[in-house]
Write a protein that holds these residues in place. Sequence first.
Motif, PDB file in Angstrom:
ATOM      1  N   ALA A  11      42.834  39.625  26.078  1.00 43.69           N
ATOM      2  CA  ALA A  11      41.917  40.515  26.786  1.00 43.69           C
ATOM      3  C   ALA A  11      42.384  40.752  28.219  1.00 43.69           C
ATOM      4  O   ALA A  11      42.264  41.864  28.753  1.00 43.69           O
ATOM      5  N   THR A  12      42.919  39.707  28.855  1.00 48.18           N
ATOM      6  CA  THR A  12      43.421  39.848  30.226  1.00 48.18           C
ATOM      7  C   THR A  12      44.554  40.859  30.297  1.00 48.18           C
ATOM      8  O   THR A  12      44.572  41.743  31.166  1.00 48.18           O
ATOM      9  N   HIS A  13      45.488  40.763  29.386  1.00 52.89           N
ATOM     10  CA  HIS A  13      46.615  41.704  29.378  1.00 52.89           C
ATOM     11  C   HIS A  13      46.150  43.124  29.031  1.00 52.89           C
ATOM     12  O   HIS A  13      46.657  44.100  29.610  1.00 52.89           O
ATOM     13  N   ALA A  14      45.208  43.250  28.103  1.00 56.35           N
ATOM     14  CA  ALA A  14      44.723  44.572  27.714  1.00 56.35           C
ATOM     15  C   ALA A  14      43.996  45.257  28.873  1.00 56.35           C
ATOM     16  O   ALA A  14      44.218  46.443  29.159  1.00 56.35           O
ATOM     17  N   VAL A  15      43.128  44.515  29.554  1.00 54.88           N
ATOM     18  CA  VAL A  15      42.397  45.088  30.687  1.00 54.88           C
ATOM     19  C   VAL A  15      43.352  45.425  31.830  1.00 54.88           C
ATOM     20  O   VAL A  15      43.227  46.466  32.482  1.00 54.88           O
ATOM     21  N   SER A  16      44.313  44.568  32.082  1.00 56.95           N
ATOM     22  CA  SER A  16      45.287  44.827  33.148  1.00 56.95           C
ATOM     23  C   SER A  16      46.102  46.087  32.860  1.00 56.95           C
ATOM     24  O   SER A  16      46.328  46.921  33.752  1.00 56.95           O
ATOM     25  N   ALA A  17      46.541  46.219  31.612  1.00 56.34           N
ATOM     26  CA  ALA A  17      47.325  47.404  31.251  1.00 56.34           C
ATOM     27  C   ALA A  17      46.486  48.672  31.353  1.00 56.34           C
ATOM     28  O   ALA A  17      46.954  49.696  31.874  1.00 56.34           O
ATOM     29  N   ALA A  18      45.231  48.628  30.882  1.00 59.63           N
ATOM     30  CA  ALA A  18      44.363  49.804  30.952  1.00 59.63           C
ATOM     31  C   ALA A  18      44.088  50.196  32.401  1.00 59.63           C
ATOM     32  O   ALA A  18      44.083  51.386  32.748  1.00 59.63           O
ATOM     33  N   ALA A  19      43.849  49.202  33.260  1.00 60.19           N
ATOM     34  CA  ALA A  19      43.595  49.504  34.669  1.00 60.19           C
ATOM     35  C   ALA A  19      44.825  50.100  35.336  1.00 60.19           C
ATOM     36  O   ALA A  19      44.729  51.056  36.122  1.00 60.19           O
ATOM     37  N   ALA A  20      46.001  49.558  35.040  1.00 58.61           N
ATOM     38  CA  ALA A  20      47.229  50.081  35.630  1.00 58.61           C
ATOM     39  C   ALA A  20      47.506  51.512  35.168  1.00 58.61           C
ATOM     40  O   ALA A  20      47.911  52.371  35.966  1.00 58.61           O
ATOM     41  N   ILE A  21      47.289  51.781  33.896  1.00 61.63           N
ATOM     42  CA  ILE A  21      47.516  53.138  33.365  1.00 61.63           C
ATOM     43  C   ILE A  21      46.542  54.126  33.988  1.00 61.63           C
ATOM     44  O   ILE A  21      46.915  55.250  34.348  1.00 61.63           O
ATOM     45  N   THR A  22      45.275  53.734  34.114  1.00 61.80           N
ATOM     46  CA  THR A  22      44.269  54.616  34.708  1.00 61.80           C
ATOM     47  C   THR A  22      44.625  54.955  36.152  1.00 61.80           C
ATOM     48  O   THR A  22      44.562  56.123  36.572  1.00 61.80           O
ATOM     49  N   PHE A  23      45.012  53.954  36.925  1.00 66.40           N
ATOM     50  CA  PHE A  23      45.364  54.179  38.325  1.00 66.40           C
ATOM     51  C   PHE A  23      46.604  55.060  38.447  1.00 66.40           C
ATOM     52  O   PHE A  23      46.642  55.995  39.262  1.00 66.40           O
ATOM     53  N   ALA A  24      47.625  54.798  37.641  1.00 64.55           N
ATOM     54  CA  ALA A  24      48.857  55.581  37.706  1.00 64.55           C
ATOM     55  C   ALA A  24      48.621  57.027  37.270  1.00 64.55           C
ATOM     56  O   ALA A  24      49.165  57.964  37.863  1.00 64.55           O
ATOM     57  N   THR A  25      47.799  57.222  36.250  1.00 63.67           N
ATOM     58  CA  THR A  25      47.500  58.579  35.786  1.00 63.67           C
ATOM     59  C   THR A  25      46.743  59.366  36.835  1.00 63.67           C
ATOM     60  O   THR A  25      47.027  60.549  37.079  1.00 63.67           O
TER      61      THR A  25
END
Length: 386
Positions: A11-25
Amino acid sequence: MDVLIHNPLFATHAVSAAAAITFATAATHPLDTVKTLIQVGSGAAKQLTAAQALERVTSSSGFAGLYNGIGWSILGRISGLGFRFGAYEILTAYCKDGREYNYVHVSEAFWAGVAAGAAESVLTTPFQMIQLRAQVASAASAASHVTNSASVAVENAAMEPGRLLVKGLLRGYAPNKAALANSVNLLSTLPCKNVNLVEAMQGYPWMMSGSGRAPPVWRVKRASDIVSLEGWGALWRGMRSGIARDSIFGGVFFSTWQLFHSAMLEWKAVGMVPPPPLGADVGPLSPLAVTVSAGVSGAIAAAASHGFDTAKSRAECVVIPKHVAYERKLLKWKRPGNRFERYTGIHPRDRNLLVRGISLRMACSGLATFMIVGGYFLAVDNIVSR
């Protein structure tokens, strides 16, 4: 869902990846909007510059127009990148199975990236279709909106019941009045009759098909409008060029990143005495070095696949009502161009336009990849440390 509940690390990796993708997009979406407008707004005789595209958006929708379609972009990025990296890890795990060291060859990374990119394209094409239509709509002139609304109001007031029926069945479709009146005369048994019925029908086949003018793309931007006028299959329009683009992007990106990773491991092992026999014994690389190499790999992959990205963007801007698509299917309409262009979805008239906006896409892809990988490392470190 059980994995997320019982495995907090996942869950930690999934949330981190989703947050990073959202910010970069969110950070790179304005660049992507300008790049898209350059691709679809340029022609053989003219080239739309970045300054002109930016001026059109700001004069029509303001600076907020640069973020049109960002919701669909975020959804498509999260699902697409998750699927791409997940498929890549599964395929490379199969390649590494049984080896004494945890290492992936550059060729293996390339073919795994090709397969992962092709699968990702099928999943994300509908999101990109709606996103692109919204981006193009942001540059539609406000004056054209007013003029079109006024003309539609006058036309609706003067329409006969038959025309209103067509307007309701095909939302956004503007029928040709003369051709429609001709079809009404052919079908009516009341005062208007056509003496030469066969010739008239041959001159106006399929009644509504080919008689009207397709609506501008900025009027068919919502998912409901696309499905109503063009059918469900329109959401996957441009998938041929999309698969070619994402396959090349995935293969070049992962193989280049793996090449950089191997070079950095060898460089780090130069000063070690004795030299470590395996790459795993060198130790972890610097997160900044990994992030920079990922950004450079993303820019190189964007340059390699940009021609297919332009072909996909231009194909998605073509409005084809579903009755016209059905007529083409029945008449076995052949795609124009040579065999390579037909397989990859490139239209012959776009041959000289395939490199338009390449610098913006390289900058957008490189920056987004840098921010995604860097934001992922930063988020994971902060969450795990707490």
